[in-house]
Scaffold this motif. Structure first.
Motif, PDB file in Angstrom:
ATOM      1  N   GLN A  75       0.850  -1.323   0.060  1.00  0.00           N
ATOM      2  CA  GLN A  75       0.138   0.008  -0.039  1.00  0.00           C
ATOM      3  C   GLN A  75       0.782   1.163   0.002  1.00  0.00           C
ATOM      4  O   GLN A  75       0.437   2.295  -0.626  1.00  0.00           O
ATOM      5  CB  GLN A  75      -0.943  -0.013   1.082  1.00  0.00           C
ATOM      6  CG  GLN A  75      -2.052  -1.027   1.104  1.00  0.00           C
ATOM      7  CD  GLN A  75      -2.884  -0.930   2.272  1.00  0.00           C
ATOM      8  OE1 GLN A  75      -2.572  -0.312   3.196  1.00  0.00           O
ATOM      9  NE2 GLN A  75      -4.282  -1.753   2.263  1.00  0.00           N
ATOM     10  N   THR A  76       1.916   1.200   0.681  1.00  0.00           N
ATOM     11  CA  THR A  76       2.881   2.408   0.981  1.00  0.00           C
ATOM     12  C   THR A  76       3.491   2.711  -0.583  1.00  0.00           C
ATOM     13  O   THR A  76       3.761   3.896  -1.100  1.00  0.00           O
ATOM     14  CB  THR A  76       4.006   2.356   1.773  1.00  0.00           C
ATOM     15  OG1 THR A  76       3.201   1.816   2.977  1.00  0.00           O
ATOM     16  CG2 THR A  76       4.878   3.514   2.165  1.00  0.00           C
ATOM     17  N   LEU A  77       3.907   1.442  -1.110  1.00  0.00           N
ATOM     18  CA  LEU A  77       4.582   1.549  -2.627  1.00  0.00           C
ATOM     19  C   LEU A  77       3.446   2.299  -3.606  1.00  0.00           C
ATOM     20  O   LEU A  77       3.738   3.056  -4.225  1.00  0.00           O
ATOM     21  CB  LEU A  77       5.268   0.298  -2.910  1.00  0.00           C
ATOM     22  CG  LEU A  77       6.243  -0.196  -2.329  1.00  0.00           C
ATOM     23  CD1 LEU A  77       6.837  -1.579  -2.619  1.00  0.00           C
ATOM     24  CD2 LEU A  77       7.421   0.633  -2.354  1.00  0.00           C
ATOM     25  N   LYS A  78       2.225   1.862  -3.430  1.00  0.00           N
ATOM     26  CA  LYS A  78       1.411   2.214  -4.475  1.00  0.00           C
ATOM     27  C   LYS A  78       0.910   3.669  -4.313  1.00  0.00           C
ATOM     28  O   LYS A  78       1.074   4.579  -5.009  1.00  0.00           O
ATOM     29  CB  LYS A  78      -0.054   1.485  -4.425  1.00  0.00           C
ATOM     30  CG  LYS A  78       0.104   0.199  -5.148  1.00  0.00           C
ATOM     31  CD  LYS A  78      -1.131  -0.932  -4.785  1.00  0.00           C
ATOM     32  CE  LYS A  78      -1.019  -2.205  -5.348  1.00  0.00           C
ATOM     33  NZ  LYS A  78      -2.438  -2.950  -5.168  1.00  0.00           N
ATOM     34  N   LEU A 110      11.703   1.435   4.013  1.00  0.00           N
ATOM     35  CA  LEU A 110      12.552   1.935   3.375  1.00  0.00           C
ATOM     36  C   LEU A 110      12.799   1.160   2.206  1.00  0.00           C
ATOM     37  O   LEU A 110      12.609  -0.133   1.980  1.00  0.00           O
ATOM     38  CB  LEU A 110      14.095   1.529   4.081  1.00  0.00           C
ATOM     39  CG  LEU A 110      15.187   2.006   3.696  1.00  0.00           C
ATOM     40  CD1 LEU A 110      15.463   3.414   3.603  1.00  0.00           C
ATOM     41  CD2 LEU A 110      16.382   1.275   4.438  1.00  0.00           C
ATOM     42  N   VAL A 111      12.753   1.934   0.863  1.00  0.00           N
ATOM     43  CA  VAL A 111      12.863   1.340  -0.320  1.00  0.00           C
ATOM     44  C   VAL A 111      14.283   1.657  -1.021  1.00  0.00           C
ATOM     45  O   VAL A 111      14.851   2.616  -1.049  1.00  0.00           O
ATOM     46  CB  VAL A 111      11.893   1.962  -1.372  1.00  0.00           C
ATOM     47  CG1 VAL A 111      11.787   1.127  -2.845  1.00  0.00           C
ATOM     48  CG2 VAL A 111      10.361   1.797  -0.771  1.00  0.00           C
ATOM     49  N   LEU A 146       5.283   4.064  -6.507  1.00  0.00           N
ATOM     50  CA  LEU A 146       6.685   3.268  -6.688  1.00  0.00           C
ATOM     51  C   LEU A 146       6.428   1.734  -7.204  1.00  0.00           C
ATOM     52  O   LEU A 146       5.414   1.126  -6.715  1.00  0.00           O
ATOM     53  CB  LEU A 146       7.661   3.112  -5.497  1.00  0.00           C
ATOM     54  CG  LEU A 146       8.314   4.784  -5.020  1.00  0.00           C
ATOM     55  CD1 LEU A 146       8.745   4.335  -3.564  1.00  0.00           C
ATOM     56  CD2 LEU A 146       9.155   4.903  -5.921  1.00  0.00           C
ATOM     57  N   LYS A 147       7.465   1.211  -7.725  1.00  0.00           N
ATOM     58  CA  LYS A 147       7.107  -0.001  -8.307  1.00  0.00           C
ATOM     59  C   LYS A 147       7.001  -1.013  -7.306  1.00  0.00           C
ATOM     60  O   LYS A 147       7.699  -0.826  -6.083  1.00  0.00           O
ATOM     61  CB  LYS A 147       8.498  -0.430  -9.189  1.00  0.00           C
ATOM     62  CG  LYS A 147       8.307  -1.882  -9.849  1.00  0.00           C
ATOM     63  CD  LYS A 147       9.609  -1.758 -10.725  1.00  0.00           C
ATOM     64  CE  LYS A 147      10.359  -3.129 -10.015  1.00  0.00           C
ATOM     65  NZ  LYS A 147      11.453  -3.368 -10.671  1.00  0.00           N
ATOM     66  N   ILE A 148       6.202  -2.121  -7.317  1.00  0.00           N
ATOM     67  CA  ILE A 148       6.011  -3.058  -6.556  1.00  0.00           C
ATOM     68  C   ILE A 148       6.972  -4.486  -6.910  1.00  0.00           C
ATOM     69  O   ILE A 148       7.226  -4.486  -8.113  1.00  0.00           O
ATOM     70  CB  ILE A 148       4.414  -3.803  -6.467  1.00  0.00           C
ATOM     71  CG1 ILE A 148       3.519  -2.867  -6.335  1.00  0.00           C
ATOM     72  CG2 ILE A 148       4.519  -4.940  -5.519  1.00  0.00           C
ATOM     73  CD1 ILE A 148       3.335  -2.100  -5.153  1.00  0.00           C
ATOM     74  N   TYR A 179      16.018  -4.641  -5.942  1.00  0.00           N
ATOM     75  CA  TYR A 179      15.028  -3.656  -5.651  1.00  0.00           C
ATOM     76  C   TYR A 179      14.201  -4.192  -4.439  1.00  0.00           C
ATOM     77  O   TYR A 179      13.773  -5.367  -4.584  1.00  0.00           O
ATOM     78  CB  TYR A 179      14.159  -3.480  -6.673  1.00  0.00           C
ATOM     79  CG  TYR A 179      12.867  -2.336  -6.354  1.00  0.00           C
ATOM     80  CD1 TYR A 179      13.082  -1.019  -6.443  1.00  0.00           C
ATOM     81  CD2 TYR A 179      11.767  -2.738  -6.305  1.00  0.00           C
ATOM     82  CE1 TYR A 179      12.232  -0.045  -6.226  1.00  0.00           C
ATOM     83  CE2 TYR A 179      10.638  -2.017  -6.029  1.00  0.00           C
ATOM     84  CZ  TYR A 179      10.830  -0.731  -5.906  1.00  0.00           C
ATOM     85  OH  TYR A 179       9.787   0.284  -5.700  1.00  0.00           O
ATOM     86  N   SER A 180      14.387  -3.686  -3.238  1.00  0.00           N
ATOM     87  CA  SER A 180      13.685  -4.038  -1.964  1.00  0.00           C
ATOM     88  C   SER A 180      12.953  -3.095  -1.242  1.00  0.00           C
ATOM     89  O   SER A 180      13.063  -1.690  -1.506  1.00  0.00           O
ATOM     90  CB  SER A 180      14.657  -4.735  -0.962  1.00  0.00           C
ATOM     91  OG  SER A 180      15.630  -3.787  -0.724  1.00  0.00           O
TER      92      SER A 180
END
Length: 184
Positions: free
Chosen positions: A67-70, A111-112, A74-76, A96-97
Motif C-alpha cells: 500500500q505504501t509503495l502504491k 525503506l525502499v 513506486l514499483k512493487i 530492488y527491495s
C-alpha cells in the motif's frame, strides 16, 4: 609420474579455467577493493523513506509495504513474499527491495532501495544474492587451487630455483601472518 609429465595438459587447464573465471575474478577484485575504501552497497542507489503514522499489525507487513509503495507511485517488487531480514520484514531482491523497519526512536518506516550495478555486484561478492552466483563463487575458489597447482606443475616446482621460490613463499607466509596479527 604421469600427472606431472603432461605440462601441456596443465597449461590448458590453467589457461581455460583462468579465462572462464576472469569475470568473477574482476568482480571480486573490483568490489573488494572499493569496499575496503568505504564504498558500500548503497553507492549510487535510489533510496526512499516513508514514515508510518501507525504501528503495523503483525502479519500485515506485506499489505502495509504494498500500500505504501502504491500510494507513493513506486514499483512493487517482483518478489512480494515477506522475508525476515535482520529482524525486519522485507520483500524484493538485492536489486530492488522494500523493508518495514523500526528506527532508533521507535518509529516505523518503509525503506525502499533500488541499487545500481555496483551495489548488486558487491552484494553478490558478499553472498547476499540467490544461490546461482554462489555456485560460481565456490567454483572460482576451488579453481584457484588448480591455478596455483597447475602453475607449479608447469614450472616443475621452480626447478633450479627452489631455494628462491621457498624463500619467497616463506616471506609471503610471514608477512601475511604478521598483517593478520596487526589487524586483530
Amino acid at each position: 609420474m604421469f600427472l606431472f609429465e603432461k605440462k601441456k595438459v596443465w597449461m590448458k587447464i590453467h589457461l581455460y579455467l583462468s579465462l572462464f573465471f576472469l569475470p568473477a575474478a574482476f568482480i571480486y577484485a573490483f568490489t573488494g577493493a572499493l569496499y575496503l575504501f568505504g564504498v558500500k552497497e548503497e553507492y549510487g542507489a535510489n533510496i526512499y523513506e516513508f514514515f508510518l503514522d501507525f504501528v503495523p499489525t503483525k502479519g500485515q507487513e506485506q499489505q502495509v509495504i504494498v500500500q505504501t509503495l502504491k500510494k507513493n507511485n513506486l514499483k512493487i517488487p517482483d518478489e512480494t513474499a515477506i522475508k525476515n531480514v535482520r529482524g525486519n520484514m522485507s520483500m524484493g531482491s538485492i536489486r530492488y527491495s522494500a523493508t518495514l523497519l523500526k528506527d532508533k526512536n521507535g518509529n516505523y518506516k518503509i525503506l525502499v532501495v533500488e541499487r545500481g550495478i555496483y551495489g548488486i555486484l558487491l552484494l553478490m561478492h558478499k553472498g547476499k544474492g540467490k544461490i546461482y552466483f554462489d555456485i560460481i563463487a565456490v567454483s572460482f575458489a576451488i579453481s584457484l587451487m588448480f591455478f596455483y597447482f597447475s602453475g607449479l606443475v608447469v614450472t616443475s616446482f621452480c626447478k633450479n630455483k627452489r631455494s628462491g621460490a621457498l624463500l619467497t613463499f616463506l616471506c609471503g607466509l610471514f608477512i601475511t601472518i604478521f598483517m593478520i596479527y596487526l589487524s586483530i
